[in-house]
Design a protein around this motif. Sequence first.
Motif, PDB file in Angstrom:
ATOM      1  N   GLU A 164       0.829  -1.215   0.000  1.00 61.25           N
ATOM      2  CA  GLU A 164       0.000   0.000   0.000  1.00 61.25           C
ATOM      3  C   GLU A 164       0.861   1.262   0.000  1.00 61.25           C
ATOM      4  O   GLU A 164       0.441   2.307  -0.525  1.00 61.25           O
ATOM      5  N   GLN A 165       2.067   1.193   0.544  1.00 59.08           N
ATOM      6  CA  GLN A 165       2.953   2.352   0.486  1.00 59.08           C
ATOM      7  C   GLN A 165       3.333   2.670  -0.954  1.00 59.08           C
ATOM      8  O   GLN A 165       3.414   3.844  -1.341  1.00 59.08           O
ATOM      9  N   LEU A 166       3.579   1.650  -1.744  1.00 60.42           N
ATOM     10  CA  LEU A 166       3.913   1.878  -3.147  1.00 60.42           C
ATOM     11  C   LEU A 166       2.783   2.601  -3.873  1.00 60.42           C
ATOM     12  O   LEU A 166       3.025   3.485  -4.697  1.00 60.42           O
ATOM     13  N   VAL A 167       1.535   2.205  -3.569  1.00 58.95           N
ATOM     14  CA  VAL A 167       0.388   2.874  -4.190  1.00 58.95           C
ATOM     15  C   VAL A 167       0.378   4.345  -3.807  1.00 58.95           C
ATOM     16  O   VAL A 167       0.239   5.231  -4.661  1.00 58.95           O
ATOM     17  N   ARG A 168       0.553   4.630  -2.517  1.00 57.91           N
ATOM     18  CA  ARG A 168       0.514   6.022  -2.056  1.00 57.91           C
ATOM     19  C   ARG A 168       1.683   6.836  -2.604  1.00 57.91           C
ATOM     20  O   ARG A 168       1.520   7.989  -3.014  1.00 57.91           O
ATOM     21  N   ASP A 169       2.865   6.247  -2.605  1.00 61.47           N
ATOM     22  CA  ASP A 169       4.043   6.984  -3.067  1.00 61.47           C
ATOM     23  C   ASP A 169       3.990   7.276  -4.560  1.00 61.47           C
ATOM     24  O   ASP A 169       4.503   8.304  -5.016  1.00 61.47           O
ATOM     25  N   THR A 170       3.376   6.387  -5.318  1.00 58.00           N
ATOM     26  CA  THR A 170       3.374   6.520  -6.771  1.00 58.00           C
ATOM     27  C   THR A 170       2.325   7.497  -7.268  1.00 58.00           C
ATOM     28  O   THR A 170       2.480   8.082  -8.346  1.00 58.00           O
TER      29      THR A 170
END
Length: 585
Positions: free
Chosen positions: A423-429
Amino acid sequence: MNPYHAPLTDMNFLLEKVFDASATWAALPAFAEHVDIDTASAIMDEADKIARELIHPINRSGDEQGVCHQDDRVITPDGYKEVYQQFAEGGWVGLCGDPEFGGMGMPKMLGVLVDEMAYSACNAFTLYGSLTAGAALCINAHGSDELKAKFLPSLYSGQWAGAMDMTEPQAGSDLRNIRTKALPQDDGSYLITGSKIFITGGDHDLTENVIHLVLAKLPDSNGISLFLVPKIKVADDGTLGEHNGVSVGSIEHKMGLKGSATCVMNYDSAQGYLIGKLNRGLVCMFTMMNYERLAIGIQGLGSSQAAYQMASEYAKERLQGIAAGGSANGADCDPIIVHGDVRRMLLTIRSYTEAGRALSVFTGKQLDLAKYAEGDVKEKASRYVGLLTPVAKAFLSDRGLDTTIMAQQVFGGHGYIRETGIEQLVRDTRIAQIYEGTNGIQAIDFLGRKTTGDNLRTLTEFINEIKTDSAEFVHVSKAHRQQLDSYCDKLLQAALTINENKLTQPALINSCAVDFLDAFGHLTYGYFSLLMAERAGDAMEPNFSRIKMLLADFYMAKLMPKVDYHLAQIRAGDAVVMAMQESDF
């Protein structure tokens, strides 16, 4: 959270077999004597180690801790400062920098692969070095000899950092309305007064100074100029002096990239120095922006690669359900990799990622040729840079978000909780579609300036090269080659129709731009998918070649038809988009 590992075999394959980096570098004096495939491979090996062992371990903790603003100082998460010091000492900030001022002088087509590794390992951390490299690029291209000698060595070494300061509350995408002022001084410097918002890396504790590139207007002038404004004044001998009227108003609290300091910056009669010519600041800034927009596309690409690694490993471990037709092993549960829908998602992520990597390296190659080649080669590469930069930024970052969300879906409910890290990847991207020029603006630039702006000259040349090159493929099926050729013709026809009607339908380009960029992006990815399958068939071991052909088959069957969807949207025109009155919304 699974440890990151760079896809080095694929990266070396692109340089050596797909885009013939050896011949490109040998033909350019800037690289001929100190860069070859062995050198590039060794650099990528070390970059993988840095990404895996140094950068990736601070990704999760940096997201959880975030940056903080204390007593006019911005403090980065625990570990960032120590990792940045090691990163800088390794020469990574100045990897593609000018050797005359301490850079390593590496080509951009290698640099994009190193950038991808760093973004895969940690989006937030990587932005600090990326902005510094971009600021140095701009200073090197447009600054005076005195400014270059005074500031570039410490930027390339990572001793100082860089930031670009454009946006203001009333002037986001439309910079004509900026209010920051520059007052000329008798000594040739300027006093800069005003405020900027959304400044990535505007302040932090990673380096002893931050060098800001600030857009401002002279009194009684509507022209925009660019100024170099250090946080701390720098003496002629390079030593630091007193603070320079540069302060942090606040930091933004964001959806993602929480380890990256996004600041409100205030300038109170801060001393600045002109970069380039007066009223030509945007021209100077866009030298940097071509590279930065590619870098932000690579942010999406790096996230996509990291997400694929996490999702594919999870899919092979997670037991849930039984394969259609029964378990091959007679088990009560199979790993979810056996299910067709999971495979569809993983294949989509991998296909977009590998084709996107090819686009990034190809665009990096054009940047190298545009900067270092001569004559017709330089002129053509410059036009290709203009054509491809908005596509690389928008299409890579759009697909980056799509694929991270798809990877999250592979995890199911476990993808929505923090423990897995997806989920961090989704938010960061997510931000990659917005900053450095929103993707809608990128599409308008692509269609309105880069495609119809020269009456399809560059687009037609690029598409015809695809057609000519793919016609000679021997390992790719005739059906795939014909499919690609057909889509090339359809895209050119759509572009011709838009070009013929752009003056009589002024809203047409704006209404169709995103669909046109997406059609072009999917077509270009299709070409790169076939090109990789072709080159693997020529020179790689059988299993590698087999996988590349299977990925090409999947792309042409499942993803290439998206071109038809976007072309249908273009044919619908602008009438249905513009029909409603403002009050109807």
